[in-house]
Design an enzyme around this catalytic site. Structure first.
Site, short mmCIF file in Angstrom:
data_model
loop_
_atom_site.label_atom_id
_atom_site.label_comp_id
_atom_site.label_asym_id
_atom_site.label_seq_id
_atom_site.Cartn_x
_atom_site.Cartn_y
_atom_site.Cartn_z
N GLU A 112 0.86 -1.19 0.00
CA GLU A 112 0.00 0.00 0.00
C GLU A 112 0.89 1.23 0.00
O GLU A 112 2.11 1.13 0.20
CB GLU A 112 -0.93 -0.02 1.21
CG GLU A 112 -1.97 -1.12 1.12
CD GLU A 112 -2.99 -1.13 2.25
OE1 GLU A 112 -4.15 -1.45 1.98
OE2 GLU A 112 -2.63 -0.82 3.40
N HIS B 79 -9.18 9.32 2.55
CA HIS B 79 -8.74 8.18 1.73
C HIS B 79 -8.91 8.58 0.27
O HIS B 79 -9.96 9.11 -0.11
CB HIS B 79 -9.59 6.95 2.05
CG HIS B 79 -9.00 5.68 1.52
ND1 HIS B 79 -8.96 5.39 0.18
CD2 HIS B 79 -8.39 4.64 2.14
CE1 HIS B 79 -8.35 4.22 0.00
NE2 HIS B 79 -8.00 3.75 1.19
N ARG C 102 -0.93 8.66 1.49
CA ARG C 102 -2.32 9.06 1.21
C ARG C 102 -2.56 10.55 1.11
O ARG C 102 -3.39 10.99 0.33
CB ARG C 102 -3.22 8.55 2.33
CG ARG C 102 -3.70 7.21 2.05
CD ARG C 102 -4.61 6.74 3.12
NE ARG C 102 -4.56 5.29 2.98
CZ ARG C 102 -5.06 4.44 3.83
NH1 ARG C 102 -5.64 4.88 4.92
NH2 ARG C 102 -4.98 3.17 3.63
N HIS D 254 -11.61 9.56 6.16
CA HIS D 254 -11.38 8.14 6.43
C HIS D 254 -10.89 7.86 7.84
O HIS D 254 -11.28 6.88 8.45
CB HIS D 254 -10.35 7.65 5.42
CG HIS D 254 -10.01 6.20 5.50
ND1 HIS D 254 -10.95 5.21 5.28
CD2 HIS D 254 -8.83 5.55 5.76
CE1 HIS D 254 -10.36 4.01 5.40
NE2 HIS D 254 -9.09 4.21 5.71
N ARG E 35 -1.29 9.02 8.93
CA ARG E 35 -1.14 7.60 9.26
C ARG E 35 -0.72 6.79 8.04
O ARG E 35 -1.30 6.94 6.96
CB ARG E 35 -2.46 7.05 9.80
CG ARG E 35 -2.44 5.55 10.01
CD ARG E 35 -3.74 5.04 10.59
NE ARG E 35 -4.85 5.15 9.68
CZ ARG E 35 -5.17 4.24 8.75
NH1 ARG E 35 -4.41 3.16 8.59
NH2 ARG E 35 -6.22 4.41 7.99
C1 SIN Z 1 -7.51 0.43 2.57
O1 SIN Z 1 -7.70 -0.77 2.39
O2 SIN Z 1 -7.17 1.18 1.66
C2 SIN Z 1 -7.70 1.01 3.95
C3 SIN Z 1 -6.64 0.53 4.85
C4 SIN Z 1 -6.31 1.57 5.88
O3 SIN Z 1 -7.02 2.55 6.07
O4 SIN Z 1 -5.24 1.44 6.48
#
Ligand code: SIN
Length: 533
Positions: free
Chosen positions: A120, A237, A283, A344, A379
């Site tokens: 991610e 998000h 993010r 988010h 975060r």
């Molecule tokens: C996601 O799956 O993009 C959310 C995971 C997160 O907020 O850490």
């Protein structure tokens, strides 16, 4: 004064992953636990978590690298000791869940030993342990059955806390709890209260969160006298499904982690124009880039495109996302997914130490409602489920020692006084104010802020707070009124925090202060009750 109706060693408010973790840990020591949730145990933000749990399990990775990535995402405001605690315990968290029976997606290569690790934004390694694309559901459904079967845990579902009960010395003694709609407010006493109420993203019009994310714990703790920190750092998000009938449908960051591109409506990619890490930048950067592109091009949304991957691969990795999109007529193997950023995660919260202790004796806070300093100004993806469990375990150790010295909870506490209020005459006031609040927060305190917009928001929130406080003083409490009162409180804390930061950093971007101060001048925004609003 009457005797309390309910009485526990520990009352946990909030039944997501943090609340469930601490409940199971404490109850295994034969402590009587009340686990209170606003809806059922199956409904929480944790349940909706898709991505997974960040854990440095691969031979190419280490807790040190995980810490470095967390610190980099946090943009100079993470507390290194909190980050260290988090990353050191990630393997324990995965082992604890595996022992309870949670199944994680296994790696094709070493199916017996290593779970599959996805990637991610902000992670320099593959590090995210997951259960297909519905990790939260796998965790919560497994733990829920353990909670229901546990002799020392009483689940108190469909109840909402009105306020904490404290004495003159600042000790928390329990909570006032509204049972089913129309019923009276009960007094619940406890030797220790743990807030695990999650975040406050419902202060915004568009959010990936469930309706329950109304910042109750943060608002209650503030009213009870706890400090609150860094509320300006609201994480948006980057990719929430954009569709007129879709509500809070997240498209996991893992879709970008597995090769998805962000594109404009004309099909062109744009992330390379914003950051060299392209779609896998942290993010804050991706959400701001999308916001910029939408405003510049006048688009309603941008698109997340994974069509270039084989359909079998897409469906194996993202079966739930594919099903969710299909409900809205979108086949993710053949067409790009329309997405927009949405609120988010609340990076700020109730000030706690590394064991969840707040400013009040007998009151703890863990998970998203707490501020330990672990996330800094932004975060890192998939650190939140990890935080829930690691800080629950740390709080558990401290609560056990607290319980040895605190008296049993059989004191008589004052009962809720409804003698001067009547039934509400106009519910419309509540629903209208709720809508107004969430709309101006979106317009004025969103991804890009300015001094003028923040001023406007402050003016409106003050008026709303006064109106709601008058309403609260005159009418019997209802679920909606309790949540609205909390939302307004948390919105005000967010605005005040945003106004006091005279720079842009991490998730907080103010056009009037576009620069980031040098890291040696980076400071947390700590609000102290009775000194600030
Ligand atoms: C996601 O799956 O993009 C959310 C995971 C997160 O907020 O850490």
């Amino acid at each position: 004064m009457q005797a309390s109706a309910l009485n526990y060693d520990v009352l946990i408010i909030g039944g997501g992953f943090a609340g469930m973790s601490v409940a199971l840990l404490l109850a295994d020591s034969h402590i009587s636990v009340g686990l209170l949730t606003k809806k059922s145990l199956e409904e929480s933000a944790s349940m909706m978590a898709q991505g997974g749990i960040a854990a440095a399990l691969s031979p190419e990775d280490s807790p040190q690298r995980h810490a470095e990535d967390t610190l980099a995402a946090g943009a100079g405001l993470c507390k290194p000791e909190a980050v260290d605690l988090l990353v050191r315990h990630s393997k324990e968290c995965i082992d604890w869940l595996t022992d309870y029976g949670v199944t994680f997606t296994s790696s094709d290569v070493r199916a017996d030993t290593l779970p599959h690790l996805t990637r991610e934004g902000g992670h320099t390694r593959r590090r995210v342990v997951h259960s297909e694309d519905a990790t939260g559901a796998a965790i919560i459904t497994t733990l829920e059955s353990q909670i229901r079967a546990h002799a020392h845990i009483q689940s108190l579902e469909d109840r909402i806390v009105v306020d904490l009960i404290t004495d003159e010395s600042g000790t928390c003694l329990g909570a006032y709890v509204l049972d089913k709609p129309g019923s009276t407010v009960q007094t619940v006493s406890a030797r220790v209260v743990v807030l695990a109420t999650g975040g406050a993203s419902k202060i915004y019009l568009y959010t990936t969160n469930p309706d329950t994310s109304t910042g109750d714990g943060i608002a209650m703790a503030w009213r009870a006298g706890c400090r609150v920190a860094n509320m300006e750092f609201v994480q948006f998000h980057p990719t929430c499904l954009y569709h007129p009938h879709a509500k809070s449908v997240l498209i996991s960051e893992a879709v970008r982690g597995e090769g998805g591109y962000l594109i404009r409506p004309d099909g062109s990619r744009f992330m390379h124009e914003h950051d060299e890490r392209t779609e896998l930048a942290p993010r804050d950067i991706v959400a701001r880039a999308i916001d910029y592109e939408m405003k510049k091009g006048g688009y309603d949304c941008v698109y997340l495109d994974i069509r270039h991957k084989p359909a079998t691969e897409i469906l194996r990795a993202f079966p739930n996302i594919a099903r969710n999109c299909e409900q809205f007529g979108i086949d993710i193997t053949r067409e790009p997914i329309p997405v927009v950023p949405a609120a988010h995660y609340t990076c700020g919260g109730i000030v706690t130490d590394l064991q969840g202790a707040t400013d009040l004796s007998g009151l703890y806070a863990i998970g998203e409602c707490a501020w330990t300093g672990v996330h800094g100004a932004n975060r890192l993806a998939s650190n939140s489920l990890l935080e829930c469990n690691v800080f629950a375990a740390a709080a558990h150790d401290r609560i056990l020692s607290d319980l040895e010295r605190l008296p049993r909870a059989d004191r008589s506490l004052p009962h809720w006084d409804e003698s001067r209020v009547t039934d509400a005459d106009e519910q419309i006031v509540v629903s209208h104010n709720w809508d107004e609040l969430r709309r101006f927060m979106w317009d004025y305190v969103g991804i890009v802020r300015t001094n003028k917009r923040l001023e406007r928001a402050r003016h409106r929130v003050e008026l709303l707070r006064e109106e709601i406080s008058e309403y609260y003083g005159n009418f019997k409490v209802t679920n909606d009124l309790i949540e609205l009162r909390n939302l307004v409180q948390v919105a005000e804390l967010t605005i005040v925090s945003a106004m006091s930061r005279k720079e842009s950093r991490g998730l907080h971007f103010n056009k009037d202060y576009p620069d980031t101060l040098p890291d040696d001048q980076a400071a947390d925004t700590i609000l102290i009750p009775r000194c600030t609003p």
